[in-house]
Design a protein around this motif. Structure first.
Motif, mmCIF file in Angstrom:
data_model
loop_
_atom_site.group_PDB
_atom_site.id
_atom_site.type_symbol
_atom_site.label_atom_id
_atom_site.label_comp_id
_atom_site.label_asym_id
_atom_site.label_seq_id
_atom_site.Cartn_x
_atom_site.Cartn_y
_atom_site.Cartn_z
ATOM 1 N N PRO A 194 0.874 -1.183 0.080
ATOM 2 C CA PRO A 194 -0.199 -0.065 0.145
ATOM 3 C C PRO A 194 0.833 1.400 -0.134
ATOM 4 O O PRO A 194 0.626 2.089 0.814
ATOM 5 N N PHE A 195 1.579 1.455 -0.966
ATOM 6 C CA PHE A 195 2.690 2.723 -0.878
ATOM 7 C C PHE A 195 1.797 3.830 -1.557
ATOM 8 O O PHE A 195 0.828 3.703 -2.414
ATOM 9 N N SER A 196 1.924 4.868 -0.883
ATOM 10 C CA SER A 196 1.426 6.113 -1.305
ATOM 11 C C SER A 196 1.821 6.598 -2.688
ATOM 12 O O SER A 196 2.865 6.426 -3.080
ATOM 13 N N VAL A 197 1.133 7.629 -3.170
ATOM 14 C CA VAL A 197 1.678 8.302 -4.473
ATOM 15 C C VAL A 197 3.143 9.121 -4.075
ATOM 16 O O VAL A 197 3.994 8.898 -5.011
ATOM 17 N N TYR A 198 3.138 9.663 -2.901
ATOM 18 C CA TYR A 198 4.440 10.169 -2.527
ATOM 19 C C TYR A 198 5.589 9.209 -2.391
ATOM 20 O O TYR A 198 6.561 9.524 -3.144
ATOM 21 N N GLU A 199 5.216 8.152 -1.766
ATOM 22 C CA GLU A 199 6.212 7.126 -1.713
ATOM 23 C C GLU A 199 6.772 6.274 -3.039
ATOM 24 O O GLU A 199 7.955 6.263 -3.093
ATOM 25 N N ILE A 200 5.797 6.231 -3.924
ATOM 26 C CA ILE A 200 6.058 5.873 -5.374
ATOM 27 C C ILE A 200 6.924 6.782 -5.772
ATOM 28 O O ILE A 200 8.128 6.363 -6.417
ATOM 29 N N ILE A 201 6.803 7.852 -6.091
ATOM 30 C CA ILE A 201 7.715 8.978 -6.631
ATOM 31 C C ILE A 201 9.033 9.036 -5.766
ATOM 32 O O ILE A 201 9.906 9.334 -6.670
ATOM 33 N N ALA A 202 8.788 9.127 -4.577
ATOM 34 C CA ALA A 202 10.119 9.211 -3.763
ATOM 35 C C ALA A 202 11.092 8.266 -4.089
ATOM 36 O O ALA A 202 12.314 8.341 -3.778
ATOM 37 N N MET A 203 10.658 7.075 -4.375
ATOM 38 C CA MET A 203 11.512 5.705 -4.679
ATOM 39 C C MET A 203 12.402 6.192 -5.623
ATOM 40 O O MET A 203 13.565 5.367 -5.885
ATOM 41 N N GLY A 204 12.172 6.923 -6.726
ATOM 42 C CA GLY A 204 13.084 7.418 -7.764
ATOM 43 C C GLY A 204 14.350 8.024 -7.460
ATOM 44 O O GLY A 204 15.508 8.083 -8.196
ATOM 45 N N ALA A 209 -2.145 6.917 -12.040
ATOM 46 C CA ALA A 209 -0.882 5.926 -11.608
ATOM 47 C C ALA A 209 0.053 6.187 -12.473
ATOM 48 O O ALA A 209 1.249 6.013 -12.193
ATOM 49 N N GLN A 210 0.022 6.260 -13.719
ATOM 50 C CA GLN A 210 1.009 6.276 -14.898
ATOM 51 C C GLN A 210 1.757 7.670 -14.448
ATOM 52 O O GLN A 210 2.866 7.557 -14.582
ATOM 53 N N ARG A 211 1.122 8.697 -14.185
ATOM 54 C CA ARG A 211 1.895 10.139 -14.093
ATOM 55 C C ARG A 211 2.662 9.795 -12.848
ATOM 56 O O ARG A 211 3.813 10.356 -12.554
ATOM 57 N N ALA A 212 2.157 8.994 -11.642
ATOM 58 C CA ALA A 212 2.946 8.919 -10.673
ATOM 59 C C ALA A 212 4.426 7.911 -10.841
ATOM 60 O O ALA A 212 5.316 8.370 -10.677
ATOM 61 N N PHE A 213 4.273 7.008 -11.957
ATOM 62 C CA PHE A 213 5.452 6.294 -12.093
ATOM 63 C C PHE A 213 6.307 6.990 -13.157
ATOM 64 O O PHE A 213 7.323 6.928 -13.090
ATOM 65 N N ILE A 214 5.817 7.913 -14.048
ATOM 66 C CA ILE A 214 6.555 8.600 -14.839
ATOM 67 C C ILE A 214 7.347 9.781 -13.831
ATOM 68 O O ILE A 214 8.581 10.050 -13.975
ATOM 69 N N GLY A 215 6.591 10.160 -12.819
ATOM 70 C CA GLY A 215 7.236 10.972 -11.698
ATOM 71 C C GLY A 215 8.370 10.546 -11.123
ATOM 72 O O GLY A 215 9.552 10.937 -10.735
ATOM 73 N N ARG A 216 8.017 9.077 -10.783
ATOM 74 C CA ARG A 216 9.270 8.473 -10.124
ATOM 75 C C ARG A 216 10.312 8.132 -11.010
ATOM 76 O O ARG A 216 11.652 8.317 -10.558
ATOM 77 N N ALA A 217 10.197 7.944 -12.269
ATOM 78 C CA ALA A 217 11.378 8.020 -13.199
ATOM 79 C C ALA A 217 12.131 9.348 -13.445
ATOM 80 O O ALA A 217 13.406 9.437 -13.411
ATOM 81 N N LEU A 218 11.265 10.585 -13.407
ATOM 82 C CA LEU A 218 11.863 11.670 -13.628
ATOM 83 C C LEU A 218 12.543 12.180 -12.327
ATOM 84 O O LEU A 218 13.587 13.007 -12.698
ATOM 85 N N VAL A 219 12.340 11.834 -11.178
ATOM 86 C CA VAL A 219 13.173 12.361 -10.084
ATOM 87 C C VAL A 219 14.580 11.671 -10.024
ATOM 88 O O VAL A 219 15.378 12.004 -9.417
ATOM 89 N N GLN A 220 14.637 10.676 -10.891
ATOM 90 C CA GLN A 220 16.050 10.132 -11.206
ATOM 91 C C GLN A 220 16.938 11.315 -11.957
ATOM 92 O O GLN A 220 18.270 10.939 -12.129
ATOM 93 N N GLN A 221 16.338 12.217 -12.519
ATOM 94 C CA GLN A 221 17.033 13.240 -13.385
ATOM 95 C C GLN A 221 17.758 12.532 -14.298
ATOM 96 O O GLN A 221 19.010 12.825 -14.508
ATOM 97 N N PRO A 222 17.011 11.858 -15.224
ATOM 98 C CA PRO A 222 17.664 11.194 -16.166
ATOM 99 C C PRO A 222 17.921 11.929 -17.449
ATOM 100 O O PRO A 222 17.047 12.879 -17.813
#
Length: 268
Positions: A96-106, A150-163
């Motif tokens: 049960p990860f939150s949206v914040y936690e999903i994005i922060a994983m990146g 959810a798709q925007r959250a996973f894209i956000g997780r990828a983008l905080v990697q600053q790729p």
């Protein structure tokens, strides 16, 4: 300027103790800075395998992959993650990860030995939440929101990697038409305004035509063509790869091209 160069790549699952006998062969591909590249091909043509090679998840038996001037084999996985971010088809989380936690994983590739985010990490996460328009959902569970959110959250997780490069596997899968357009408008904005190179695995020829600047088509584990989108998406080439007849129409006002599929319908 090239970001990724694949030279003389040969890969076979037979060599990695897999039940599959699929192989990629004679793969030569350059992904340039600023590309919006779509990888097309029938099921089983090698699209996902190619993405896994680019991310370093799989290693070719022959050939070399150069990422930003350095052989991919010489990178640590955390360092690859600072240059390449990958967004799979929308996964369902069993936790049960939150949206914040999903994005922060990146931010994981940047965390120190403590494993805790610093103020710089938090600022990047907060900025991405705002960019993805998810501020009102940060405390919601990832399985409690819509597919587009959810798709925007996973894209956000990828983008905080600053790729430098964002790889996406069928980013429109399981989304309704409105959310498909929303996601691709976002990707185009990231490409144009943020300078992020976009590589998508696709099946939708019309979304490819509307948003991509370049197309690579795979067929039977080989690159069939690599070219500008309007040169690649023409009836003869689509027929050769997908074995379907299509018609291309162009709107006289917008100059946008539409791919019309012409199925052979059985008549009773």
């Amino acid at each position: 300027m090239s970001l990724i160069k694949l030279s003389n790549i040969e890969f076979s699952y037979r060599e990695v103790k897999s039940d599959s006998d699929f192989s990629l062969s004679d793969i030569n591909l350059i992904i340039n800075e600023g590309d919006f590249l779509s990888i097309l091909g029938p099921n089983g043509s090698g699209k996902s395998t190619l993405i896994k090679l680019i991310t370093g998840y799989l290693e070719p038996q022959c050939g070399e992959i150069i990422l930003d001037g350095t052989d991919l084999k010489n990178y640590r996985q955390k360092d690859i993650a600072k240059k390449i971010a990958y967004v799979p088809q929308i996964p369902t989380s069993i936790y049960p990860f939150s949206v914040y936690e999903i994005i922060a994983m990146g931010r994981f590739p940047y965390l120190g030995i403590s494993g805790f985010e610093k103020s710089e990490d938090i600022a990047i996460i907060d900025k991405m939440i705002e960019l993805m328009e998810l501020s009102h959902l940060v405390n919601k569970g990832i399985n409690e929101i819509s597919g587009g959110e959810a798709q925007r959250a996973f894209i956000g997780r990828a983008l905080v990697q600053q790729p430098k490069i964002l790889l996406l596997d069928e980013p429109n899968a399981h989304l309704d038409i409105k959310h498909q357009i929303s996601i691709f408008n976002l990707l185009k904005k990231l490409n144009n305004k943020e300078g992020i190179t976009i590589v998508t695995v696709m099946h939708d020829l019309n979304l490819t035509s509307l948003y991509s600047s370049r197309v690579v088509m795979l067929k039977n584990g080989k690159i069939f063509l690599d070219g500008k989108v309007n040169d690649a998406l023409i009836p003869e080439k689509i027929k050769n790869v997908f074995e379907v007849d299509v018609e291309i129409t162009t709107d006289v006002n917008s100059n946008l091209r539409t791919v019309l599929i012409k199925p052979e319908l059985e008549r009773s």
